[in-house]
Design an enzyme around this catalytic site. Structure first.
Site, PDB file in Angstrom:
ATOM      1  CG  ASN A  16      -1.757  -1.298   1.222  1.00  0.00           C
ATOM      2  OD1 ASN A  16      -1.557  -2.122   2.106  1.00  0.00           O
ATOM      3  ND2 ASN A  16      -2.628  -1.501   0.249  1.00  0.00           N
ATOM      4  CB  VAL A  34      -0.021   6.675   1.887  1.00  0.00           C
ATOM      5  CG1 VAL A  34      -0.827   5.765   2.800  1.00  0.00           C
ATOM      6  CG2 VAL A  34       1.314   7.028   2.516  1.00  0.00           C
ATOM      7  CB  CYS A  35      -2.753   2.848  -1.541  1.00  0.00           C
ATOM      8  SG  CYS A  35      -4.347   2.370  -2.216  1.00  0.00           S
ATOM      9  CG  LEU A  36      -5.503   4.944   4.782  1.00  0.00           C
ATOM     10  CD1 LEU A  36      -5.568   3.474   5.200  1.00  0.00           C
ATOM     11  CD2 LEU A  36      -4.828   5.766   5.869  1.00  0.00           C
ATOM     12  NE  ARG A  73      -7.412   6.048  -3.327  1.00  0.00           N
ATOM     13  CZ  ARG A  73      -7.182   4.789  -3.051  1.00  0.00           C
ATOM     14  NH1 ARG A  73      -6.019   4.413  -2.623  1.00  0.00           N
ATOM     15  NH2 ARG A  73      -8.107   3.869  -3.207  1.00  0.00           N
TER      16      ARG A  73
END
Length: 186
Positions: free
Chosen positions: A106, A113-115, A119
């Site tokens: 992630n 950061v992929c959270l 988003r």
């Protein structure tokens, strides 16, 4: 003898008012975002695995967060994040980046950061604590179904034990698939 309750001359009152206005102009005005961040920070109750640092104590909109997981695959690592909060906060989420190159499904190699709450699932009722807890959760339960690092996600889906070995190698500053990672072990 002058009484404290005696009326003051108009010139004296005018002078006091001007001094107060001058002092107010010197004080920087707090934006709505700064006020909200200040509120979020005063309500913050971080576990001992997280600490914040303000490089410029007068700037609450830009700060650092350190996460040191005490369980899970990333236990023993020290991970640094920057928070940049724009003036539309809380209507827009903070911008969060990891300052180290780490092997994680992630987090991409540039520190993005992929959270989901950073988003599409961001809502103004969320606060900085929500984001920080979400980041810590990524170290406890990496999510291969919503990856930024597709190779790490594929490794986790395909072979969890190999993924764990890759995490350990990368945390020591080693290479995984020809990519060298930052040493993050305490």
């Amino acid at each position: 003898m002058t009484s404290l309750l005696a009326p003051r001359p108009a010139a004296q009152i005018w002078s006091v008012k001007k001094n107060e206005e001058a002092a107010a102009k010197k004080r920087p005005k707090m934006t709505a975002a700064q006020l909200r961040v200040q509120k979020d920070l005063t309500e913050l109750e971080l576990p001992n695995t997280m600490t914040t640092h303000f490089p410029d104590p007068s700037d609450v909109l830009n700060f650092n967060l350190t996460i040191t997981p005490d369980e899970g695959i990333y236990k023993g690592g020290v991970f640094h994040f920057t928070f940049a909060i724009n003036l539309n906060y809380p209507h827009e989420p903070p911008k969060v980046r990891c300052t180290q190159k780490i092997y994680h499904p992630n987090l991409d190699l540039e520190g993005n950061v992929c959270l989901n709450i950073l988003r599409e699932d961001w809502k103004p009722v969320l606060n900085l604590s929500s984001v920080m807890i979400g980041l810590q959760y990524l170290f406890l339960e990496p999510n291969p179904d919503d990856p930024l690092n597709k190779e790490a996600a594929e490794d986790l889906r395909r072979n969890r034990e190999e993924f764990i070995q890759n995490v350990k190698t990368s945390m020591r500053g080693g290479s995984v698939r020809g990519e060298t990672f930052d040493k993050v072990l305490k």
